[in-house]
Design an enzyme around this catalytic site. Structure first.
Site, PDB file in Angstrom:
ATOM      1  N   GLU A 172      -0.849   0.754  -2.994  1.00  0.00           N
ATOM      2  CA  GLU A 172      -1.440   1.483  -2.143  1.00  0.00           C
ATOM      3  C   GLU A 172      -1.952   2.764  -2.396  1.00  0.00           C
ATOM      4  O   GLU A 172      -3.013   3.266  -2.573  1.00  0.00           O
ATOM      5  CB  GLU A 172      -0.937   1.712  -0.706  1.00  0.00           C
ATOM      6  N   CYS A 225       5.291   1.219   2.680  1.00  0.00           N
ATOM      7  CA  CYS A 225       6.275   1.911   2.917  1.00  0.00           C
ATOM      8  C   CYS A 225       6.009   3.198   3.619  1.00  0.00           C
ATOM      9  O   CYS A 225       4.677   3.469   3.813  1.00  0.00           O
ATOM     10  CB  CYS A 225       7.205   2.397   1.754  1.00  0.00           C
TER      11      CYS A 225
END
Length: 142
Positions: free
Chosen positions: A72, A98
């Site tokens: 990401e 996360c």
């Protein structure tokens, strides 16, 4: 666009993110991400070391090196070097984000996250929901 077509596109882009994960040099886990806006892929990423570093993600004890970037983060920071804007985009990622990546997602203006694998920690997903980002778990049966 009707809901069936949206769901079909979500599955298609999620499968593409799985294929993109194959580019990762990481041995322990391969993660891929695509940023899509107006039905166009505007960025992509996979987990790995920063540009110019050796393509080895784990140390001699098979622990991820601390400077390995998540898929990401790679996709979002790649956008910073382009003329594209992630404002209102959708992120397709093969593992649930996360908390650190969730913060980047929120700040980048991404409004929807579709992920295909549940990670043991859920704090990133919880933060995204708290920020009003649409979060979808898509089990592709793999």
């Amino acid at each position: 666009m009707d809901e069936a077509k949206k769901a079909a596109l979500d599955r298609r882009y999620a499968r593409m993110a799985l294929i993109w994960a194959e580019n990762s040099y990481c041995e322990r886990r391969k993660v891929g991400a695509l940023v899509v806006k107006d039905n166009m892929i505007i960025s992509d990423g996979y987990n790995g070391t920063p540009t110019g570093f050796e393509n080895i993600c784990e140390d001699e004890n098979n622990v991820s090196k601390p400077y390995v970037l998540h898929a990401e983060a790679n996709a979002i920071t790649k956008l910073a070097r382009s003329a594209n804007s992630s404002d209102g985009a959708t992120l397709y990622v093969t593992a649930s984000p996360c908390i650190e990546c969730a913060k980047l997602i929120i700040q980048s203006g991404i409004r929807k996250v579709v992920y295909t694998e549940q990670y043991r920690l859920t704090d990133g997903i919880e933060l995204l929901k708290r920020a009003g980002i649409e979060v979808i778990y898509l089990n592709l049966g793999n």
